[in-house]
Design a protein around this motif. Structure first.
Motif, short mmCIF file in Angstrom:
data_model
loop_
_atom_site.label_atom_id
_atom_site.label_comp_id
_atom_site.label_asym_id
_atom_site.label_seq_id
_atom_site.Cartn_x
_atom_site.Cartn_y
_atom_site.Cartn_z
N SER A 54 55.95 42.94 30.43
CA SER A 54 54.66 42.62 31.03
C SER A 54 54.87 41.88 32.35
O SER A 54 55.86 41.16 32.52
CB SER A 54 53.82 41.74 30.10
OG SER A 54 53.36 42.49 28.99
N ALA A 55 53.94 42.07 33.28
CA ALA A 55 54.03 41.43 34.59
C ALA A 55 52.63 41.11 35.09
O ALA A 55 51.68 41.84 34.80
CB ALA A 55 54.75 42.33 35.59
N PHE A 56 52.54 40.02 35.82
CA PHE A 56 51.29 39.62 36.46
C PHE A 56 51.61 39.25 37.90
O PHE A 56 52.70 38.73 38.19
CB PHE A 56 50.67 38.40 35.76
CG PHE A 56 50.17 38.67 34.38
CD1 PHE A 56 48.83 38.96 34.15
CD2 PHE A 56 51.03 38.63 33.30
CE1 PHE A 56 48.36 39.21 32.87
CE2 PHE A 56 50.58 38.88 32.01
CZ PHE A 56 49.24 39.17 31.80
N GLY A 57 50.65 39.49 38.82
CA GLY A 57 50.87 39.14 40.21
C GLY A 57 49.57 38.85 40.93
O GLY A 57 48.53 39.43 40.61
N VAL A 58 49.64 37.96 41.92
CA VAL A 58 48.49 37.65 42.77
C VAL A 58 48.94 37.66 44.22
O VAL A 58 50.11 37.40 44.52
CB VAL A 58 47.87 36.28 42.42
CG1 VAL A 58 47.41 36.24 40.97
CG2 VAL A 58 48.86 35.15 42.70
N PRO A 59 48.03 37.99 45.14
CA PRO A 59 48.40 38.00 46.56
C PRO A 59 48.57 36.59 47.12
O PRO A 59 47.96 35.64 46.62
CB PRO A 59 47.23 38.72 47.23
CG PRO A 59 46.07 38.48 46.32
CD PRO A 59 46.64 38.43 44.93
N ILE A 60 49.41 36.48 48.13
CA ILE A 60 49.55 35.25 48.91
C ILE A 60 48.89 35.52 50.25
O ILE A 60 49.30 36.44 50.97
CB ILE A 60 51.02 34.87 49.09
CG1 ILE A 60 51.67 34.63 47.73
CG2 ILE A 60 51.16 33.63 49.97
CD1 ILE A 60 53.19 34.48 47.81
N ILE A 61 47.88 34.76 50.58
CA ILE A 61 47.05 35.03 51.75
C ILE A 61 47.48 34.16 52.93
O ILE A 61 47.70 32.96 52.79
CB ILE A 61 45.56 34.78 51.43
CG1 ILE A 61 45.14 35.59 50.20
CG2 ILE A 61 44.69 35.12 52.61
CD1 ILE A 61 45.32 37.09 50.34
#
Length: 289
Positions: A232-239
């Motif tokens: 499993s993997a989760f990710g969010v953008p870096i703005i």
């Protein structure tokens, strides 16, 4: 509501916007305009493809095919790059690999190295808190490159390490970057990525499309056994300071580590540490921009 799979109305007019930071390569140099710089464009394309398989290396014929160039042209370009130490050819198997001059040139960007070093602390916090592997992926045109990795957990199916370069749609970290880009730009990139990844087959493409659609609806990217079974993997953008994604922070672990009840916790941790990395980018890279 428009989707990232909707066709782009005017493909020729939609070009990836130059991001505020320096993690950008020309998108798809195979089709770049020619204004007396064709040889430079092609050499840059070959260098980028060499970096895709930096440790494995390329056979001449495979590299030529990947670049969309004929064998003789690719050989001439490689010969020039080898003479200038921007590429090398291993004696053991005659495969072409990136050369030492690339590392030496990178030393002239100390702010980039400082930023990479500063990201080690937030990445380590994520890895330790979630008992997982954390990744910092930076946007490079229609691709991402892994800039840092933390965590001692061994995940044999995880093939992304520092220096790995892949199309944005290839992984959760790349999909998270797509979420932080202007819609038209992201749609253009997705269309190109789908063509690049078609060689993996229809099943893989459908999985990646599902991951992206779910990411659009949720506001974060995730894969729970979809891309890699058992992982499993989760990710969010870096703005960045201009409101566009410069990269992403993601976390990878065996699926047993991320029960559905932990999703909110995992995403909150990633968002908090992603904000910390964004602050480091603003600190170290503003002068380098």
């Amino acid at each position: 509501m428009t989707s990232l799979f909707d066709p782009v109305d005017t493909p020729a007019s939609v070009q990836p916007a130059a991001p505020a930071l320096l993690f950008y390569n020309v998108n798809d140099m195979k089709h770049a305009p020619r204004h007396g710089t064709q040889a430079i464009d092609r050499a840059a394309l070959v260098l980028r493809e060499l970096a895709v398989r930096g440790s494995i290396g390329w056979r001449l014929s495979d590299l030529a095919t990947s670049c969309g160039l004929d064998r003789s042209t690719t050989h001439r370009l490689l010969a020039c790059l080898v003479r200038n130490r921007m590429a090398g050819q291993r004696a053991s198997d005659r495969r072409y690999v990136p050369g030492p001059l690339l590392f030496e040139l990178g030393l002239s960007l100390p702010a980039m190295a400082a930023f990479q070093s500063a990201c080690a602390t937030p990445l380590a916090r994520v890895a330790r808190r979630l008992n997982a592997v954390s990744l910092l992926c930076l946007r490079s045109g229609a691709e991402f490159v892994c800039a840092a990795r933390s965590g001692a957990l061994e995940i044999k199916a995880l093939t992304i390490d520092v220096g790995t370069r892949r199309p944005l749609l290839y992984s959760v970290g790349g999909v998270a970057i797509l979420l932080g880009l202007p819609k038209a730009e992201a749609r253009s990139i997705v269309a190109g990525n789908l063509q690049q990844l078609a060689r993996f087959g229809d099943t893989r493409i459908r999985i990646l499309q599902r991951v992206l659609r779910l990411a659009e609806s949720r506001g974060y990217a995730s894969s729970q056994n979809e891309i890699v079974p058992g992982v499993s993997a989760f990710g969010v953008p870096i703005i960045d300071t201009q409101g566009s994604a410069l990269g992403s922070i993601s976390v990878v672990a065996p699926s047993s580590a991320f029960a559905p009840a932990r999703t909110n916790e995992v995403v909150a941790i990633l968002m908090r540490e992603g904000d910390a990395i964004a602050r480091e980018a603003a600190r170290w890279l503003a002068a380098a921009d």
